[in-house]
Design a protein around this motif. Structure first.
Motif, PDB file in Angstrom:
ATOM      1  N   ALA A  40       0.835  -1.209   0.000  1.00 56.55           N
ATOM      2  CA  ALA A  40       0.000   0.000   0.000  1.00 56.55           C
ATOM      3  C   ALA A  40       0.868   1.257   0.000  1.00 56.55           C
ATOM      4  O   ALA A  40       0.563   2.241  -0.690  1.00 56.55           O
ATOM      5  N   GLU A  41       1.972   1.227   0.740  1.00 52.13           N
ATOM      6  CA  GLU A  41       2.884   2.376   0.768  1.00 52.13           C
ATOM      7  C   GLU A  41       3.499   2.618  -0.607  1.00 52.13           C
ATOM      8  O   GLU A  41       3.668   3.769  -1.030  1.00 52.13           O
ATOM      9  N   TYR A  42       3.841   1.547  -1.306  1.00 53.46           N
ATOM     10  CA  TYR A  42       4.439   1.700  -2.637  1.00 53.46           C
ATOM     11  C   TYR A  42       3.472   2.422  -3.575  1.00 53.46           C
ATOM     12  O   TYR A  42       3.859   3.369  -4.274  1.00 53.46           O
ATOM     13  N   PHE A  43       2.223   1.971  -3.605  1.00 48.35           N
ATOM     14  CA  PHE A  43       1.250   2.608  -4.499  1.00 48.35           C
ATOM     15  C   PHE A  43       0.937   4.037  -4.050  1.00 48.35           C
ATOM     16  O   PHE A  43       0.710   4.912  -4.886  1.00 48.35           O
ATOM     17  N   ARG A  44       0.921   4.273  -2.739  1.00 46.08           N
ATOM     18  CA  ARG A  44       0.712   5.643  -2.259  1.00 46.08           C
ATOM     19  C   ARG A  44       1.847   6.551  -2.722  1.00 46.08           C
ATOM     20  O   ARG A  44       1.608   7.694  -3.138  1.00 46.08           O
ATOM     21  N   ASP A  45       3.061   6.057  -2.680  1.00 48.87           N
ATOM     22  CA  ASP A  45       4.203   6.862  -3.115  1.00 48.87           C
ATOM     23  C   ASP A  45       4.163   7.151  -4.612  1.00 48.87           C
ATOM     24  O   ASP A  45       4.840   8.066  -5.077  1.00 48.87           O
ATOM     25  N   GLN A  46       3.387   6.348  -5.361  1.00 47.58           N
ATOM     26  CA  GLN A  46       3.192   6.611  -6.787  1.00 47.58           C
ATOM     27  C   GLN A  46       2.068   7.622  -7.029  1.00 47.58           C
ATOM     28  O   GLN A  46       1.715   7.894  -8.186  1.00 47.58           O
ATOM     29  N   GLY A  47       1.499   8.171  -5.959  1.00 43.97           N
ATOM     30  CA  GLY A  47       0.414   9.138  -6.076  1.00 43.97           C
ATOM     31  C   GLY A  47      -0.958   8.527  -6.225  1.00 43.97           C
ATOM     32  O   GLY A  47      -1.914   9.223  -6.579  1.00 43.97           O
ATOM     33  N   ARG A  48      -1.118   7.221  -5.908  1.00 45.53           N
ATOM     34  CA  ARG A  48      -2.400   6.534  -6.081  1.00 45.53           C
ATOM     35  C   ARG A  48      -3.226   6.611  -4.807  1.00 45.53           C
ATOM     36  O   ARG A  48      -2.701   6.776  -3.703  1.00 45.53           O
ATOM     37  N   GLN A  49      -4.556   6.457  -4.980  1.00 45.11           N
ATOM     38  CA  GLN A  49      -5.476   6.383  -3.851  1.00 45.11           C
ATOM     39  C   GLN A  49      -5.700   4.901  -3.548  1.00 45.11           C
ATOM     40  O   GLN A  49      -6.268   4.168  -4.362  1.00 45.11           O
ATOM     41  N   VAL A  50      -5.269   4.451  -2.379  1.00 41.01           N
ATOM     42  CA  VAL A  50      -5.235   3.032  -2.032  1.00 41.01           C
ATOM     43  C   VAL A  50      -6.220   2.741  -0.914  1.00 41.01           C
ATOM     44  O   VAL A  50      -6.343   3.514   0.041  1.00 41.01           O
ATOM     45  N   LEU A  51      -6.934   1.627  -1.050  1.00 38.04           N
ATOM     46  CA  LEU A  51      -7.759   1.099   0.038  1.00 38.04           C
ATOM     47  C   LEU A  51      -7.062  -0.136   0.583  1.00 38.04           C
ATOM     48  O   LEU A  51      -6.887  -1.125  -0.126  1.00 38.04           O
ATOM     49  N   LEU A  52      -6.639  -0.073   1.840  1.00 38.74           N
ATOM     50  CA  LEU A  52      -5.980  -1.199   2.510  1.00 38.74           C
ATOM     51  C   LEU A  52      -6.987  -1.878   3.421  1.00 38.74           C
ATOM     52  O   LEU A  52      -7.543  -1.242   4.318  1.00 38.74           O
TER      53      LEU A  52
END
Length: 480
Positions: free
Chosen positions: A270-282
């Motif tokens: 989830a952190e990886y995708f967040r760092d790509q600027g994505r909106q993540v649901l964990l």
């Protein structure tokens, strides 16, 4: 003069060659020996490694057993295996595992020092993992072939500086009417789903995973029954949900270390995708199993129990995991997290439930009474709260929620009197309105599993519920 200059150039050339060779060389891995196995914990001597280092125990025959350093005492290291330990014998070789890292050119010796010192476990991350089912260290479980990850990341990271985090200002549509309308969740919020066993937590999580407006979904199935993994993926998440999701599964039959790593790996993804600027649901099911895994390890290495058998390290690890979720810097991505909390014996004062309430940004309580009555999702609106909701919704929406809760609560308090016919209509105008609207309020809170309720539709439905009462100008709450 020319001879001296040639010698200097030769020395410089030799030095550059030596530096290149050192930078490409792998350091000698230190080894030790297995001296004792006591329950879940292995003891090794001859090694000096930091906490969290990864080791490999080499039996006389069979596959190596991976383990992690979880403690030490004097010259002894305490190791927790992540695989079965059958076949190990006294004196088995314990070897430190070097993890590959990209060299950082901070200084001349940086590549060598980084490879020698960085022994924390890493796992694959990347866009290519979407649609895959992995174990707690990133090995495929779905039979779809090997992975092609874009990068490797450590399972352990530090949370963002709180002053750098973006505030929770935007609504996240989860597709569930009761949550969208009454417990509005924002992007970057951390919520708890509190319930006993068999009340419908997994079904509710599946609804959110299928209908959420988040771009990426990361699902961590930690410590649950093994058969539920496939059922969750095929029957609850579905092909549509799995296409934009990564599932990390560490069922109950895996060791406690693998369950801890599974929760850490799901958060790392989830952190990886967040760092790509994505909106993540964990989505993590469940935080309680994570705490139980830490309890098993802590008790095995001799940590004294404190609260109902939970050692202090359990309550220290919970916020370390939860605080990794949330918003990134302003203008970046976010991790909106839902953690299920198994309430043992439906006791809301269970120590893990109590600790989770203190560190989360709200909680959704599911009760067995509602579930037994066929009320789905079995959300107890009176006990549930979203702490960030006030900053996300309009004053008009907030007023609708207030009126709903006042009437709903008034009806629940007088339910027994109404059921036996002891209540006399007209004696309490607010209760009269609650009795009139209760069927519509109960219908509003219920939703079929295979239907989605968007945020705008949920707010419109809540508003329509009160419109007729306001038109009649008979609502005692409308004038307040």
């Amino acid at each position: 003069m020319d001879v001296a200059a040639n010698r200097l150039r030769n020395w410089r050339s030799l030095l550059e060659q030596a530096r290149a060779a050192v930078g490409q060389a792998s350091p000698i891995l230190s080894t030790g020996h297995l001296t004792r196995i006591n329950g879940l914990v292995m003891e090794a001597s001859g090694l000096k490694l930091p906490m969290g280092s990864t080791c490999r125990v080499l039996p006389l025959g069979g596959a190596p057993v991976e383990a992690e350093v979880v403690g030490f005492s004097g010259e002894k290291l305490f190791l927790m295996p992540s695989d079965d330990i059958y076949g190990l014998s006294p004196g088995a070789v314990v070897q430190a595992v070097e993890q590959p890292v990209a060299p950082l050119r901070v200084g001349r010796a940086t590549p060598l020092l980084r490879r020698a010192m960085d022994r924390s476990k890493k796992a694959p991350v990347g866009e290519s993992l979407l649609g895959r089912v992995l174990d707690g260290v990133g090995r495929p479980l779905d039979g779809k072939g090997p992975l092609a990850p874009e990068a490797q990341r450590s399972l352990q990271s530090r949370p963002y500086n709180p002053m750098r985090r973006a505030p929770i200002e935007r609504v996240l549509d989860v597709g569930v009417r009761a949550i969208n309308g009454m417990l509005t969740v924002g992007q970057g919020q951390r919520m708890g789903l509190f319930a006993g066993s068999g009340v419908g937590k997994s079904m509710l999580l599946g609804m959110m995973a299928r209908y959420t407006s988040a771009e990426i979904i990361v699902v961590g199935l930690i410590g649950e029954r093994g058969r539920e993994v496939k059922e969750f993926i095929e029957q609850i998440l579905g092909e549509e949900g799995l296409a934009r999701a990564v599932v990390v599964a560490a069922p109950a039959d895996t060791g406690p270390l693998m369950r801890l790593q599974g929760a850490a790996y799901a958060t790392t993804l989830a952190e990886y995708f967040r760092d790509q600027g994505r909106q993540v649901l964990l989505i993590m099911d469940s935080l309680t199993r994570y705490a139980m895994a830490q309890r098993e390890i802590a008790l095995a290495i001799g940590e004294p129990p404190a609260t109902r058998g939970y050692p202090p390290s359990v309550f220290a690890r919970l916020p370390q995991l939860v605080e990794r979720a949330g918003n990134g810097p302003v203008g970046g991505g976010s991790i909106t997290a839902f953690y299920t909390v198994l309430v043992e014996g439906d006791d809301q004062q269970d120590p893990i439930a109590d600790a989770a309430r203190a560190i989360l940004d709200g909680h959704v309580v599911l009760t067995r009474a509602l579930g037994d009555a066929g009320h789905y999702p079995a959300i107890d609106i009176e006990q549930s709260i979203s702490r960030a909701m006030v900053n996300l919704i309009t004053p008009g929406h907030l007023e609708l929620i207030r009126r709903f809760k006042v009437l709903f609560s008034r009806y629940q308090r007088a339910r027994d009197l109404i059921t036996v016919g002891a209540y006399v209509p007209g004696s309490d105008p607010v209760l009269d309105e609650a009795v009139r609207l209760y069927p519509a309020m109960e219908t509003f809170l219920q939703q079929k599993f295979d239907t989605s309720a968007r945020f705008g539709d949920s707010v419109a439905g809540l508003q329509a519920l009160f419109e007729q009462t306001d038109l009649d100008a008979k609502s005692p709450l409308a004038a307040q």
